[in-house]
Scaffold this motif. Structure first.
Motif, short mmCIF file in Angstrom:
data_model
loop_
_atom_site.label_atom_id
_atom_site.label_comp_id
_atom_site.label_asym_id
_atom_site.label_seq_id
_atom_site.Cartn_x
_atom_site.Cartn_y
_atom_site.Cartn_z
N SER A 158 72.68 40.10 -20.99
CA SER A 158 73.16 39.40 -22.17
C SER A 158 74.19 38.34 -21.77
O SER A 158 74.76 38.38 -20.68
N GLY A 159 74.42 37.39 -22.67
CA GLY A 159 75.48 36.41 -22.48
C GLY A 159 75.34 35.59 -21.22
O GLY A 159 74.26 35.19 -20.83
N SER A 160 76.47 35.33 -20.58
CA SER A 160 76.50 34.57 -19.33
C SER A 160 77.31 35.34 -18.30
O SER A 160 78.16 36.16 -18.64
N LEU A 161 77.04 35.07 -17.02
CA LEU A 161 77.67 35.81 -15.93
C LEU A 161 78.57 34.91 -15.09
O LEU A 161 78.33 33.70 -14.98
N GLY A 162 79.57 35.50 -14.49
CA GLY A 162 80.47 34.76 -13.59
C GLY A 162 81.70 34.20 -14.27
O GLY A 162 82.64 33.77 -13.60
N LEU A 286 70.91 38.60 -33.58
CA LEU A 286 72.29 38.93 -33.23
C LEU A 286 73.06 37.72 -32.70
O LEU A 286 74.27 37.79 -32.47
N ASN A 287 72.35 36.61 -32.49
CA ASN A 287 72.95 35.38 -31.96
C ASN A 287 73.64 35.64 -30.61
O ASN A 287 74.76 35.19 -30.37
N ILE A 288 72.95 36.38 -29.76
CA ILE A 288 73.44 36.69 -28.42
C ILE A 288 72.38 36.25 -27.41
O ILE A 288 71.25 36.75 -27.46
N PRO A 289 72.70 35.35 -26.51
CA PRO A 289 71.72 34.97 -25.49
C PRO A 289 71.32 36.18 -24.64
O PRO A 289 72.18 36.98 -24.25
#
Length: 325
Positions: A158-162, A286-289
């Motif tokens: 989910s979301g973005s990493l780093g 959910l509007n979650i990448p």
């Protein structure tokens, strides 16, 4: 002996103790996942985390951010089990009582607790080096564990990493930098991670295996691979990297942090190929990448997690307490 060997060899055997009827029927899951699961009138998950000044947070972190962060990392563990938070306890060790600091700390914690409608039900206060321990409890009718990954599954995050690793770097260097909108966003991603509670709950019945990314994507996927007796291939070209990260650091550094940085508290999970439409639907409502970053294969004699198209030489998996001891 590193952190995970310590848990497996010294602490994990303690889970076999207790009354026979308790051991056989009351627990669905003990040590080894993000939370333990108690089988009562309804399954209850409970997770405990200790955050130590200088290890998990810097001494100069704003106290409201610290309160928010301490609760967030526990709620993230519940999300990783597909559990809905119910209540929590707090044990805090303080060098001294500072009313203004404590008020701000509680305000940050209250901000997140109010969002998830959970209450503080007990705890303890003592004097000593600043240390915060929270135990969060949640309801999980159909928990998702780490050991359910199947050969052929897709691997998602989910979301973005780093972002969080970058945020820590920027926070430590902030006195020598000009902070812009992108850099401030990354700092907040470190100080105030978003526990993906709604997503974790929605993935029950969809995900085969799941955990949260706390020690770094590769390190955490290794836990799934080992628990499920599979291997996992991650494609570095597919990693979700935020605009803020790419505008603040070069691609090589961004990929390294995405693979090994930790502290993002996003969910990583495996799901069957035929669940791709369900995953896209959840992402949209959910509007979650949610990004597919790899796949699950049969176990082999090589590393349990491998990286394809890496633009860096990955020399470590992620954070591990006691790894050099």
């Amino acid at each position: 002996m590193d952190e995970f060997t310590l848990i497996k060899t010294l602490f994990q055997p303690l889970q076999e103790l207790g009354r026979e009827e308790q051991a056989s029927s009351s627990f669905l899951k003990k040590i080894g996942d993000d939370a333990a699961v108690w089988k009562g009138q309804g399954n209850l998950a409970f997770s405990i985390d200790t955050l130590v000044e200088g290890v998990h947070f810097t001494p100069d972190i704003p106290p409201d951010d610290l309160g928010y962060r301490c609760l967030a990392v526990n709620l993230s563990d519940l999300a990783a089990m597909s559990a809905t938070p119910l209540f929590y306890t707090l044990a805090i060790t303080l060098p001294k009582v500072e009313q203004a600091w404590l008020s701000a700390f509680i305000s940050g914690m209250e901000n997140l607790a109010r969002k998830h409608q959970i209450s503080l039900v007990g705890g303890d206060t003592t004097k000593g080096p600043l240390t915060i321990t929270i135990q969060a409890h949640g309801s999980c009718p159909d928990p998702v564990y780490r050991d359910g990954a199947k050969v052929g599954d897709d691997v998602y995050v989910s979301g973005s990493l780093g972002d969080a690793a970058a945020g820590l770097k920027l926070w430590l260097d902030r006195n020598t930098l000009t902070l812009d909108e992108h850099k401030n966003y990354l700092i907040q991603r470190f100080h105030r991670p978003t526990p993906r509670v709604e997503l974790g709950d929605a993935l029950s019945g969809v995900a085969h295996a799941m955990l949260d990314v706390s020690d770094g994507l590769l390190a955490d996927l290794t836990h799934i691979a080992e628990a499920s007796d599979v291997s996992i291939m991650v494609d570095a070209h597919l990693l979700p990297l935020s605009d803020a990260l790419l505008n603040s650091f070069d691609k090589h550094q961004a990929v390294e942090w995405a693979l090994t940085g930790g502290d993002d508290y996003e969910l990583a999970f495996t799901a069957p190929v035929e669940a791709c439409d369900a995953v896209r639907f959840l992402s949209r409502i959910l509007n979650i990448p949610i990004t597919r970053v790899g796949s699950v294969a049969s176990s082999n004699t090589e590393a349990s997690v491998q990286v394809k198209n890496a633009v860096i030489d990955v020399t470590r998996l992620g954070y591990n307490h006691f790894q050099n001891e």
